[in-house]
Design a protein around this motif. Sequence first.
Motif, PDB file in Angstrom:
ATOM      1  N   GLU A  56      -4.995   2.965   1.018  1.00 12.47           N
ATOM      2  CA  GLU A  56      -6.291   2.827   0.349  1.00 12.47           C
ATOM      3  C   GLU A  56      -6.116   2.473  -1.123  1.00 12.47           C
ATOM      4  O   GLU A  56      -5.188   2.955  -1.776  1.00 12.47           O
ATOM      5  CB  GLU A  56      -7.059   4.147   0.494  1.00 12.47           C
ATOM      6  N   ARG A  57      -7.031   1.653  -1.621  1.00  7.71           N
ATOM      7  CA  ARG A  57      -7.050   1.367  -3.063  1.00  7.71           C
ATOM      8  C   ARG A  57      -7.487   2.638  -3.779  1.00  7.71           C
ATOM      9  O   ARG A  57      -8.414   3.321  -3.336  1.00  7.71           O
ATOM     10  CB  ARG A  57      -8.081   0.266  -3.363  1.00  7.71           C
TER      11      ARG A  57
ATOM     12  N   PRO B 144      -2.127  -7.014  -0.970  1.00  9.16           N
ATOM     13  CA  PRO B 144      -2.143  -5.579  -1.278  1.00  9.16           C
ATOM     14  C   PRO B 144      -3.201  -4.809  -0.480  1.00  9.16           C
ATOM     15  O   PRO B 144      -4.200  -5.373  -0.040  1.00  9.16           O
ATOM     16  CB  PRO B 144      -2.481  -5.547  -2.768  1.00  9.16           C
ATOM     17  N   TYR B 145      -2.954  -3.555  -0.309  1.00  7.66           N
ATOM     18  CA  TYR B 145      -3.913  -2.597   0.274  1.00  7.66           C
ATOM     19  C   TYR B 145      -4.439  -3.007   1.661  1.00  7.66           C
ATOM     20  O   TYR B 145      -5.634  -2.958   1.921  1.00  7.66           O
ATOM     21  CB  TYR B 145      -5.088  -2.363  -0.687  1.00  7.66           C
ATOM     22  N   THR B 146      -3.520  -3.452   2.523  1.00 11.08           N
ATOM     23  CA  THR B 146      -3.926  -3.737   3.902  1.00 11.08           C
ATOM     24  C   THR B 146      -3.759  -2.489   4.777  1.00 11.08           C
ATOM     25  O   THR B 146      -4.333  -2.399   5.852  1.00 11.08           O
ATOM     26  CB  THR B 146      -3.087  -4.882   4.516  1.00 11.08           C
TER      27      THR B 146
ATOM     28  N   MET C  78     -11.258  11.119   6.206  1.00  6.68           N
ATOM     29  CA  MET C  78     -12.202  10.496   7.116  1.00  6.68           C
ATOM     30  C   MET C  78     -12.023  11.041   8.518  1.00  6.68           C
ATOM     31  O   MET C  78     -12.674  11.961   8.942  1.00  6.68           O
ATOM     32  CB  MET C  78     -12.010   8.974   7.101  1.00  6.68           C
ATOM     33  N   SER C  79     -11.080  10.520   9.281  1.00  3.70           N
ATOM     34  CA  SER C  79     -10.898  10.967  10.654  1.00  3.70           C
ATOM     35  C   SER C  79      -9.678  11.860  10.757  1.00  3.70           C
ATOM     36  O   SER C  79      -8.758  11.775   9.957  1.00  3.70           O
ATOM     37  CB  SER C  79     -10.721   9.750  11.567  1.00  3.70           C
TER      38      SER C  79
ATOM     39  N   THR D 172     -11.478   2.394  -4.815  1.00  2.00           N
ATOM     40  CA  THR D 172     -12.525   2.435  -3.778  1.00  2.00           C
ATOM     41  C   THR D 172     -12.270   3.516  -2.736  1.00  2.00           C
ATOM     42  O   THR D 172     -13.196   3.938  -2.041  1.00  2.00           O
ATOM     43  CB  THR D 172     -12.598   1.075  -3.031  1.00  2.00           C
ATOM     44  N   GLY D 173     -11.016   3.933  -2.602  1.00  2.00           N
ATOM     45  CA  GLY D 173     -10.671   4.900  -1.552  1.00  2.00           C
ATOM     46  C   GLY D 173     -10.610   4.268  -0.175  1.00  2.00           C
ATOM     47  O   GLY D 173     -10.586   4.957   0.840  1.00  2.00           O
ATOM     48  N   LEU D 174     -10.609   2.923  -0.128  1.00  2.00           N
ATOM     49  CA  LEU D 174     -10.626   2.190   1.150  1.00  2.00           C
ATOM     50  C   LEU D 174      -9.543   1.121   1.148  1.00  2.00           C
ATOM     51  O   LEU D 174      -9.189   0.608   0.079  1.00  2.00           O
ATOM     52  CB  LEU D 174     -11.973   1.475   1.316  1.00  2.00           C
ATOM     53  N   TYR D 175      -9.035   0.783   2.329  1.00  2.00           N
ATOM     54  CA  TYR D 175      -8.178  -0.413   2.372  1.00  2.00           C
ATOM     55  C   TYR D 175      -9.096  -1.635   2.331  1.00  2.00           C
ATOM     56  O   TYR D 175     -10.268  -1.573   2.735  1.00  2.00           O
ATOM     57  CB  TYR D 175      -7.227  -0.384   3.572  1.00  2.00           C
TER      58      TYR D 175
END
Lengths: 217, 103
Positions: A9-10, A4-6, B1-2, A13-16
């Motif tokens: 974004e999660r 998941p989340y590759t 972000m970008s 966290t707001g990030l992959y």
Amino acid sequence: MQIPYTVHERPDTGLYNGKLGVWLFLASEVMLFGALFSSYVLLRTGDPGFMVVPHEIVEAIGGAAHGAHGEVRWPAELNVPIAFINTLVLIFSSVTIVMSWASLRLKDFGKFRLWMGITLLCAFAFLGLKGVEYAQKFDHHLYPDTANFLAIYFTLTGLHALHVIGGIVVNAYLWGPGAKMWRTEPERFTNRIEIAGLYWHFVDLVWIFLFPALYLL
Amino acid sequence: MSGHTAEEIKGEIRRYWLVGFALFLLTLVTVGVSYLHLSIGLAVFVALLIACLKGGLVAAVFMHLISERQAIYSLLLLTVLFFAIVMLGPIGGRLGSIGIEGG
């Protein structure tokens, strides 16, 4: 099983995941280099003779510039021009790797290959110059067990060189066989290049501090 | 972000080259300052100041920390805290040894 989340974004966290993982890894790397850098500061401030080249070594290798009190300091025995060129090479490679990522975001795979290829060449150039520098030290019979300064010098620059080699392995994979992901999952591949770039910038960042600390001060 | 549009990405690319050029100039300044024969305290201060500036540019622009997510900032705050402890260790050790010598 689908990882998941590759790509996306999660929500928490707001990030992959790969990006968060690489930042956690870089945080541990900060502590690794920080501990060694701290040891260098401790030895340098605690031992007045730490930076002074022993008299018998000065005589054996000869020709170094003398300091204010007539003693020769270790930075005078290091190859500043090579380290300076290596600094420029790493800075340029930081630009080229971020250009490779930007090229993918512009959907230009050919440019990605070009910029990542230049990044790899810079990395090999860095290691080649570092090899020349080490060879000069070994020719003068200067080894890690010769003096405490050299122990720290070889440990810090050697560990940094190992990180460069690690970067070469990852970047070469992404430039070569790993690049086929671009055809099937372009966004995921672009993310991979971003996090490989984050690691490479960190390698550049460490050298930015090592260069003045070891070679100039 | 970008940025995501082609124009925004091209704007970012210009910034990357500009920062690369600034890093090149700052490296020249670092080497130039080392030939000024400053006192060791001042030389360390100037060299580390320039190194911090260069490191800040790499982290802010190349590693996109200027516009990152909160999770990254929280993680880095913790890292900076522990890094400061590791770096302050030698200073504390030195003060301790001075105290022992003085006592």
